[in-house]
Design an enzyme around this catalytic site. Structure first.
Site, PDB file in Angstrom:
ATOM      1  N   TYR A   1       7.198   3.335   3.186  1.00 47.90           N
ATOM      2  CA  TYR A   1       8.397   3.446   4.370  1.00 47.90           C
ATOM      3  C   TYR A   1       8.851   4.694   4.736  1.00 47.90           C
ATOM      4  CZ  TYR A   1       7.493  -1.595   4.858  1.00 47.90           C
ATOM      5  OH  TYR A   1       7.013  -2.603   5.183  1.00 47.90           O
TER       6      TYR A   1
ATOM      7  N   GLU B   1      -1.793   9.587  -1.711  1.00 48.50           N
ATOM      8  CA  GLU B   1      -1.660   8.397  -1.680  1.00 48.50           C
ATOM      9  C   GLU B   1      -2.479   8.082  -3.041  1.00 48.50           C
ATOM     10  OE1 GLU B   1      -1.112   4.547  -2.580  1.00 48.50           O
ATOM     11  OE2 GLU B   1       0.116   5.292  -0.826  1.00 48.50           O
TER      12      GLU B   1
ATOM     13  N   GLY C   1       3.954  -0.390   0.187  1.00 47.42           N
ATOM     14  CA  GLY C   1       4.682  -1.987   0.235  1.00 47.42           C
ATOM     15  C   GLY C   1       4.454  -2.448   1.413  1.00 47.42           C
TER      16      GLY C   1
ATOM     17  N   MET D   1       9.343  -9.600   6.265  1.00 47.40           N
ATOM     18  CA  MET D   1      10.920  -9.756   6.769  1.00 47.40           C
ATOM     19  C   MET D   1      11.582  -8.469   7.107  1.00 47.40           C
ATOM     20  SD  MET D   1      11.591 -12.771   4.238  1.00 47.40           S
ATOM     21  CE  MET D   1      12.788 -13.563   5.315  1.00 47.40           C
TER      22      MET D   1
ATOM     23  N   VAL E   1      -0.337  11.891  -7.925  1.00 54.02           N
ATOM     24  CA  VAL E   1       0.304  13.012  -8.619  1.00 54.02           C
ATOM     25  C   VAL E   1       0.756  12.604  -9.905  1.00 54.02           C
ATOM     26  CG1 VAL E   1       2.323  14.724  -8.099  1.00 54.02           C
ATOM     27  CG2 VAL E   1       0.948  13.349  -6.210  1.00 54.02           C
TER      28      VAL E   1
ATOM     29  N   GLU F   1      15.585 -16.310   1.424  1.00 54.10           N
ATOM     30  CA  GLU F   1      14.563 -16.444   2.299  1.00 54.10           C
ATOM     31  C   GLU F   1      14.079 -17.768   2.062  1.00 54.10           C
ATOM     32  OE1 GLU F   1      11.647 -13.709   1.175  1.00 54.10           O
ATOM     33  OE2 GLU F   1      13.172 -11.935   1.204  1.00 54.10           O
TER      34      GLU F   1
ATOM     35  N   HIS G   1      11.502  -5.788  -4.861  1.00 52.13           N
ATOM     36  CA  HIS G   1      12.513  -5.084  -4.247  1.00 52.13           C
ATOM     37  C   HIS G   1      13.163  -3.853  -5.039  1.00 52.13           C
ATOM     38  CE1 HIS G   1      13.149  -8.643  -1.315  1.00 52.13           C
ATOM     39  NE2 HIS G   1      12.153  -7.811  -0.904  1.00 52.13           N
TER      40      HIS G   1
ATOM     41  N   ASN H   1      16.045  -8.044   2.510  1.00 52.73           N
ATOM     42  CA  ASN H   1      14.560  -7.273   2.190  1.00 52.73           C
ATOM     43  C   ASN H   1      14.990  -5.938   2.579  1.00 52.73           C
ATOM     44  OD1 ASN H   1      14.485 -10.114   3.355  1.00 52.73           O
ATOM     45  ND2 ASN H   1      12.681  -9.727   2.360  1.00 52.73           N
TER      46      ASN H   1
ATOM     47  N   PHE I   1      13.258  -2.837   3.412  1.00 49.63           N
ATOM     48  CA  PHE I   1      12.371  -1.882   3.835  1.00 49.63           C
ATOM     49  C   PHE I   1      12.648  -1.193   5.258  1.00 49.63           C
ATOM     50  CE2 PHE I   1       9.879  -5.536   6.065  1.00 49.63           C
ATOM     51  CZ  PHE I   1       9.886  -5.084   7.309  1.00 49.63           C
TER      52      PHE I   1
END
Length: 545
Positions: free
Chosen positions: A54, A74, A149, A156, A284, A395, A480, A518, A520
């Site tokens: 994110y 990545e 992620g 959510m 990396v 949740e 999380h 959550n 993000f």
């Protein structure tokens, strides 16, 4: 005006084209032609971002818009190519190598049913989409792939309670966040809401309506949860009009349709600027400072068997760490303790938390059915966060087994001030998380207080067969992970690493251990705020200037 395409939708179209052509050609480098020309090997790249989650995706889009050639590294795959079964991802009931990152067996958080080991399966070792990193009393689940992620979460998209946000990040202007950056994040992420009328009658959320009824009987509140899963697509899934995804047990091992993961939103937009290149399967391992070249990264490239096939270096003037709480923290700890960035302070590695995650299940009465059809993407939560003694946001999670199990499952997010920290272990060349089971006890107490009330009112009991032994509560894992490089401590108030100009943190490691929901959307909005300030103040150089 005719058929004019807005710059944003045209940009996203170009980004999709770049992703699709890379997938078709089996390439690990994803870009438009201009981006690859601007970032060819040789001299330092103007900007490098480690990770594609994110915070990294936000940063890439805004750097790309500003005309700054940017390379994203990545460690996971580009998940865009269907396998022999016609799907990009496998589902939870029939997992294969695509499920887990270089593991011989799946490691789902729900470990057993009726104490039988029927949930996890032996699989072929492969660089799959979900990783679990074990640290003694705590295991951390992470997404591996272009999109991080966003590929493996439950979609959510929850904005935290403002008073709690002000508590955890007091140096951040909450009015600005809630007025500007949260709306910007939710818009670009493609957040949408379930149709409440459809929710009341659909099969997909019978399980959630049952939990709502039980919670309301106990005097508790529930709330709809926004999502980056397309609820209109879900409605069509249930109607049999489109291929099933949320209704096909596709959650933690990826989602084939309907989900607006980052490769469909921020990353596509970033690629479409023409200034961003993504290099997949590039991990990396080390960072050092070179007076002439800036930050020099040691990079390992893997093949599809997971073997390292190339070791290279890439230099950059500006380095943005977006590898997540574990990844970014490990890189800076290694750099500090091996002497390649010796000026990093004692704040590196501090303030980690699992967002108070606790999973639990309840056994329902035989007449209280949850339904055979269950959406893998939750849409409802029990909101008891304002309880002064036992704050919990729970949740209402699915158990998408395709048969009636009479189980109600929950992922509770609790308010636990306990924090762990990381140290560097030279023997394994890795970061070691220091967190013990005792630190998670408060989270269990808070979840238990809430669900004891529900059980008492409804005459139900906890399930003790779901976590591999007889415990009703599972708090030895987190989806999380937060903290390790705290905003205002390891960095300044905008993510600039102290003592190292041109080095930035842009992910969940900035947040001290908890968001109450959550995380993000919070990570995304915070990254939007930080990169806006960096671009305004730090004299990054666009192409051709």
């Amino acid at each position: 005006m005719g058929n004019m395409t807005s710059p944003l939708s045209r940009r996203r179209f170009l980004g999709f084209a770049a992703l699709n052509s890379a997938a078709l050609l089996g390439l690990n480098t994803i870009s438009t032609t201009t981006a690859s020309a601007a970032t060819r090997p040789g001299g330092p790249v103007p900007a490098v971002i480690i990770g594609t989650g994110y915070g990294a995706a936000v940063t890439a889009l805004r750097l790309g818009e500003a005309g700054i050639p940017t390379v994203m590294l990545e460690m996971g795959r580009l998940w865009d190519t269907p396998a022999t079964d016609g799907n990009v991802f496998c589902n939870m009931l029939r997992p294969d190598g695509r499920a887990m990152w270089l593991k011989d067996r799946t490691l789902a958080p729900l470990a057993s049913f009726l104490w039988m080991d029927v949930i996890n399966h032996d699989i072929k070792r492969y660089p799959g989409v979900l990783d679990r990193v074990d640290h003694g009393d705590m295991s951390v689940y992470l997404g591996r792939g272009v999109g991080g992620g966003s590929l493996v979460n439950g979609a959510m998209a929850v904005v935290p309670k403002r008073n709690y946000f002000e508590e955890i990040l007091p140096a951040v202007d909450a009015a600005e966040m809630y007025g500007k950056y949260f709306p910007r994040a939710t818009s670009t992420l493609g957040v949408n809401h379930v149709d409440p009328d459809w929710f009341e009658t659909c099969d997909s959320y019978q399980f959630a309506r049952l939990s709502r009824e039980h919670a309301h009987r106990a005097g508790l509140k529930t709330t709809f949860v926004p999502s980056v899963y397309d609820f209109d697509y879900l409605r069509r899934e249930e109607a049999g009009e489109v291929p099933c995804s949320a209704l096909a047990g596709e959650v933690i091992y990826g989602n084939n349709h309907g989900k607006r993961s980052l490769d469909k939103t921020y990353l596509a937009d970033a690629l479409g600027t023409g200034n961003v290149t993504i290099r997949a399967m590039h991990e990396v391992r080390a960072i050092r400072r070179d007076e002439a070249r800036g930050y020099v990264l040691t990079v390992h490239r893997r093949d599809d068997s997971g073997e390292i096939v190339e070791r290279t270096e890439i230099a950059t003037e500006r380095l943005f760490l977006g590898a997540g709480s574990l990844g970014s923290t490990e890189l800076l700890l290694r750099a500090r303790d091996t002497g390649t960035l010796p000026g990093l302070g004692a704040e590196i590695g501090q303030g980690w938390g699992p967002n108070g995650n606790v999973m639990l299940g309840r056994a329902n009465h035989v007449w209280d059915t949850t339904g055979r059809t269950q959406s893998g993407m939750p849409a409802l939560g029990i909101d008891s966060w304002d309880d002064p003694e036992h704050p919990v946001f729970a949740e209402i999670a699915p158990v998408p087994a395709g048969v009636e199990l009479w189980v109600s499952l929950y992922l509770a997010i609790t308010k636990n001030p306990e924090r762990g920290h990381f140290s560097y272990d030279p023997a394994t060349d890795s970061a070691r998380l220091h967190w013990n089971a005792e630190q998670g006890q408060l989270s269990i107490q808070q979840a238990k207080a809430l669900f004891d009330k529900i059980n008492r009112t409804n005459g139900t009991i906890y399930r003790t067969d779901l976590f591999g032994d007889t415990r009703p509560f599972e708090n030895r894992f987190t989806y999380h992970p937060l903290g390790g490089l705290l905003l205002g401590e390891a960095t300044d108030d905008y993510g600039r690493v102290r003592g190292y100009p041109g080095l930035y943190v842009t992910d969940g490691s900035l947040i001290p251990g908890s968001t109450g929901v959550n995380p993000f959307v919070t990570i995304t909005a915070l990254a939007e705020r930080n990169i806006e300030r960096v671009l305004a103040e730090d004299r990054l150089t666009p192409v051709g200037s």
